[in-house]
Design a protein around this motif. Structure first.
Motif, short mmCIF file in Angstrom:
data_model
loop_
_atom_site.label_atom_id
_atom_site.label_comp_id
_atom_site.label_asym_id
_atom_site.label_seq_id
_atom_site.Cartn_x
_atom_site.Cartn_y
_atom_site.Cartn_z
N HIS A 160 10.29 24.81 -5.22
CA HIS A 160 10.10 24.00 -4.02
C HIS A 160 10.60 22.56 -4.15
N GLY A 161 11.03 22.17 -5.35
CA GLY A 161 11.38 20.78 -5.59
C GLY A 161 10.17 19.88 -5.67
N PHE A 162 9.00 20.48 -5.96
CA PHE A 162 7.76 19.71 -5.99
C PHE A 162 7.73 18.75 -7.18
N HIS A 163 7.48 17.48 -6.88
CA HIS A 163 7.35 16.48 -7.93
C HIS A 163 5.90 16.04 -8.09
N GLU A 164 5.25 15.66 -6.99
CA GLU A 164 3.86 15.22 -7.00
C GLU A 164 3.43 14.95 -5.56
N GLY A 165 2.24 14.40 -5.39
CA GLY A 165 1.83 13.84 -4.09
C GLY A 165 1.65 14.82 -2.96
N ALA A 166 0.90 15.90 -3.16
CA ALA A 166 0.67 16.87 -2.08
C ALA A 166 -0.33 16.33 -1.06
N SER A 167 -0.11 16.69 0.20
CA SER A 167 -1.02 16.33 1.29
C SER A 167 -1.03 17.49 2.26
N ILE B 214 0.86 -1.19 0.00
CA ILE B 214 0.00 0.00 0.00
C ILE B 214 0.90 1.24 0.00
N PRO B 215 1.17 1.82 -1.17
CA PRO B 215 1.95 3.05 -1.24
C PRO B 215 1.05 4.29 -1.23
N ASP B 216 1.67 5.47 -1.30
CA ASP B 216 0.94 6.74 -1.42
C ASP B 216 -0.02 6.94 -0.26
N VAL B 217 0.46 6.70 0.95
CA VAL B 217 -0.43 6.58 2.11
C VAL B 217 -0.98 7.94 2.56
N GLU B 218 -2.31 8.04 2.57
CA GLU B 218 -3.01 9.15 3.21
C GLU B 218 -3.67 8.61 4.47
N PHE C 43 3.50 9.32 7.53
CA PHE C 43 3.29 8.07 6.79
C PHE C 43 3.94 8.21 5.42
N TYR C 44 4.52 7.14 4.93
CA TYR C 44 5.21 7.18 3.65
C TYR C 44 5.29 5.76 3.10
N HIS C 45 5.91 5.58 1.95
CA HIS C 45 6.16 4.22 1.46
C HIS C 45 7.61 4.10 1.05
N ARG C 46 8.06 2.86 0.96
CA ARG C 46 9.41 2.60 0.47
C ARG C 46 9.39 1.35 -0.40
N SER C 47 10.35 1.30 -1.32
CA SER C 47 10.45 0.17 -2.23
C SER C 47 10.92 -1.07 -1.49
N THR D 99 15.11 1.86 -5.25
CA THR D 99 14.34 2.97 -4.69
C THR D 99 14.13 4.08 -5.71
N TRP D 100 12.87 4.52 -5.84
CA TRP D 100 12.60 5.63 -6.74
C TRP D 100 11.75 6.69 -6.07
N ASN D 101 10.45 6.43 -5.84
CA ASN D 101 9.60 7.53 -5.40
C ASN D 101 9.14 7.37 -3.95
N ASN D 102 8.48 8.42 -3.47
CA ASN D 102 7.92 8.46 -2.14
C ASN D 102 6.62 9.25 -2.21
N HIS D 103 5.77 9.09 -1.23
CA HIS D 103 4.48 9.81 -1.21
C HIS D 103 3.87 9.51 0.15
#
Length: 270
Positions: A173-180, A11-15, A248-252, A231-235
């Motif tokens: 801001h170094g913003f890539h994606e995944g705002a919360s 379960i990645p991209d954890v909200e 909360f986050y995810h890791r490969s 390892t590539w992304n985080n969210h």
């Protein structure tokens, strides 16, 4: 212990949200073990009352079963969930740059398709919804440049007069994606996937006095560099549960960029 769920659960991209029933729920994408792409066509949700034992509520939304406006099933990306006036609204994005919303009477679903979120554009990924103290619901989305605005009462259309572009940007801001977004001590905190270190492995934050900014860049909260060869992304997200803040986050895992697993750490916010 991290990862927080069983070894066969991705379960990645954890909200994370503490809901009115007192339990903390985690909503995210759903990677499939051994697959060669991110996410899948369904969402599953887990909840806890002690941050140790996690209850599996099963599939809460499935694009192969619900009727879509475009009448097809699609891979579902990073979601968010919002409670308002006795209803739970699940905001999702699809591979193909579409955003939609489903509704339920319960935080664990099942969620029924309400419709697509408008306006939608070619950057319609990673929706985030936030209910402010005055009752307004703010909606955010985007990659490289974060966009946001106020949702109308129908919970699926954004008031065009309120839409703001470049709330966060890759350049500034170094913003890539995944705002919360969360409101803490009168300030608005945006947690987001940061790419300023060359890979989207870290989560950073920015702070503002208003939901739509302007935001001042803070620092890096957590970085996954070195946790796995692929390892590539985080969210992720920040949430307070039982008077303690967590990130909360995810890791490969499994030497794969696709098998992403949910993790959590305690944090202090001053």
């Amino acid at each position: 212990m991290n990862p927080i769920l069983n070894s066969n659960v991705y379960i990645p991209d954890v909200e994370a949200h503490t809901m009115p029933d007192g339990r903390l729920y985690i909503y995210g994408s759903h990677d499939i073990t051994g697959d060669t792409e991110f996410c899948s066509t369904n969402y599953v949700v887990y909840s806890t009352d002690d941050m140790i034992h996690w209850k599996n509520h099963g599939v809460i939304f499935n694009s192969t079963e619900d009727k879509y406006e475009f009448n097809t099933c699609l891979t579902l990306g990073a979601p968010d969930c919002l409670y308002k006036d006795g209803k739970y609204y699940l905001y999702y994005c699809t591979y193909g740059n579409g955003m939609g919303v489903a509704v339920s009477n319960y935080p664990y679903g099942p969620f029924i398709q309400l419709g697509m979120v408008h306006p939608a554009d070619g950057d319609s990924i990673d929706p985030a919804a936030f209910l402010d103290d005055d009752g307004k619901v703010y909606y955010f989305w985007g990659q490289f440049n974060l966009k946001g605005g106020v949702l109308n009462d129908d919970m699926r259309t954004v008031d065009r007069k309120t839409i703001k572009q470049n709330i966060l940007s890759e350049h500034e801001h170094g913003f890539h994606e995944g705002a919360s977004i969360r409101k803490i001590n009168g300030k608005y905190y945006l947690l987001y996937t940061n790419i300023s270190r060359g890979k989207a492995t870290s989560l950073a934050y920015a702070v503002a006095d208003n939901p739509l900014g302007p935001y001042t860049k803070g620092g890096i909260v957590i970085d996954n560099v070195g946790c796995d060869p692929k390892t590539w992304n985080n969210h992720g997200s920040i949430e307070c549960f039982n008077e303690q803040y967590y990130v909360f986050y995810h890791r490969s895992s499994e030497n794969s960029i696709y098998s992403r697993r949910a993790c959590v750490e305690k944090i202090e916010i001053f």
